[in-house]
Design an enzyme around this catalytic site. Structure first.
Site, mmCIF file in Angstrom:
data_model
loop_
_atom_site.group_PDB
_atom_site.id
_atom_site.type_symbol
_atom_site.label_atom_id
_atom_site.label_comp_id
_atom_site.label_asym_id
_atom_site.label_seq_id
_atom_site.Cartn_x
_atom_site.Cartn_y
_atom_site.Cartn_z
ATOM 1 N N GLU A 216 6.708 16.483 8.714
ATOM 2 C CA GLU A 216 5.512 16.319 9.545
ATOM 3 C C GLU A 216 4.310 15.762 8.774
ATOM 4 O O GLU A 216 3.629 14.868 9.251
ATOM 5 C CB GLU A 216 5.112 17.642 10.203
ATOM 6 C CG GLU A 216 6.006 18.103 11.328
ATOM 7 C CD GLU A 216 5.926 17.257 12.596
ATOM 8 O OE1 GLU A 216 4.957 16.497 12.786
ATOM 9 O OE2 GLU A 216 6.867 17.345 13.393
ATOM 10 N N SER A 235 1.330 9.187 13.197
ATOM 11 C CA SER A 235 1.015 8.977 14.609
ATOM 12 C C SER A 235 -0.463 9.194 14.903
ATOM 13 O O SER A 235 -0.851 9.285 16.054
ATOM 14 C CB SER A 235 1.873 9.902 15.469
ATOM 15 O OG SER A 235 1.698 11.237 15.061
HETATM 16 FE FE LIG Z 1 6.140 16.316 14.982
#
Ligand SMILES: [Fe+2]
Length: 295
Positions: A216, A235
């Site tokens: 992550e 992201s």
């Molecule tokens: Fe994630």
């Protein structure tokens, strides 16, 4: 059965059993402060996708084909070119190569059903439709079977650069591309298998932190440069430069014993990150950890 000590997560004490047998939400819940609260149209759309994706997940039907609205496509077209630009400068080579291969465009929201077929051919991973964030254990149980759970809804349009929960942009532009890489897919599957059989909350929490600070929010060394590897960073247009350049961020080498005892707060920008030397290094560290836990 011996009593396990209380654990601390996100700064508060938790019952270790909640890691082993977590509760999953059966209805859409938006957390306080969510930008979509108060927007009836957004909530109705989220409920519709929640029910559809949950059914497809539980009945193992694969990702449904979604007809995206003009507003959802607008948000995708707004965010994805900004992310692309940052990825080219700051993402790891593993990620960039995979994203090119998958031919994800800035114009159209990809259909996960199609991406899943492509992944299956490449690394034998597939995508599992998810109605929202799943508890860690359930999420990784799918991964242990080479299925990566992905959401199919898009964040609220009032804050295109921010989402308090994983959405299609996070999943599709953060998590999906590296699944094309064999080493990455193997690392994930290994975590998934360990998380599926762990019976102690403490072990699950350690695996969760290992995942958080690598999959992550990991940074990685590449040709004596530091590149972004974690999907949570990849992201977010704000988090990419913040993770690499902000003086507020503490960056230190990835040492497993430190990582698994480090707590974090998922609700804000991450100011404590670890730099892994390589993917094979992470895999080796994980294998040693799993063995130490007797899993
Ligand atoms: Fe994630």
């Amino acid at each position: 059965m011996s009593e396990e000590p209380m654990l601390t997560e996100y700064g508060v004490p938790i019952d270790p059993r909640s890691m082993v047998t977590p509760m999953e939400a059966t209805e859409l819940e938006l957390e306080p402060g969510h930008p979509g609260l108060g927007d009836a149209g957004y909530i109705a759309r989220r409920r519709e996708l929640f029910a559809l994706c949950r059914r497809h997940r539980l009945e193992r039907l694969g990702p449904p084909i979604i007809e995206y609205t003009a507003e959802e496509t607008r948000i995708w077209r707004d965010v994805s070119p900004k992310l692309d630009e940052l990825h080219i400068k700051h993402a790891s080579q593993t990620y960039l190569a995979a994203k090119r291969e998958l031919a994800i465009t800035q114009r159209e929201i990809p259909q996960l059903r199609h991406l899943s077929r492509r992944l299956e051919r490449e690394t034998n991973m597939h995508l599992v439709p998810a109605e929202g964030a799943l508890p860690y254990r359930i999420f990784y149980e799918y991964i242990g079977q080479r299925g990566f759970p992905v959401t199919q809804f898009i964040r609220h349009g009032s804050h295109p650069e921010f989402t308090p929960e994983p959405d299609m942009i996070h999943d599709c532009l953060g998590h999906v591309p590296p699944l094309m890489n064999y080493d990455y897919a193997e690392l994930l599957t290994l975590i998934g298998k360990a998380a599926s059989i762990a019976t102690q909350g403490e072990h699950l929490l350690a695996l969760k932190r290992f995942s958080w600070f690598s999959i992550e929010f990991g940074l990685i060394e590449e040709h004596s440069d530091t590149k972004v590897f974690g999907s949570g960073i990849l992201s977010s247009t704000g988090e990419i430069p913040y993770s690499l350049f902000s003086p507020e961020v503490r960056r230190e080498p990835f040492v497993t014993d430190t990582v698994i005892t480090t707590d974090y707060d998922p609700s804000r920008m991450q100011d404590h990150l670890f730099i892994a030397p390589s993917l094979p290094f992470l895999r080796h560290e994980l294998e040693a950890l799993v063995q130490r836990f007797g899993l």
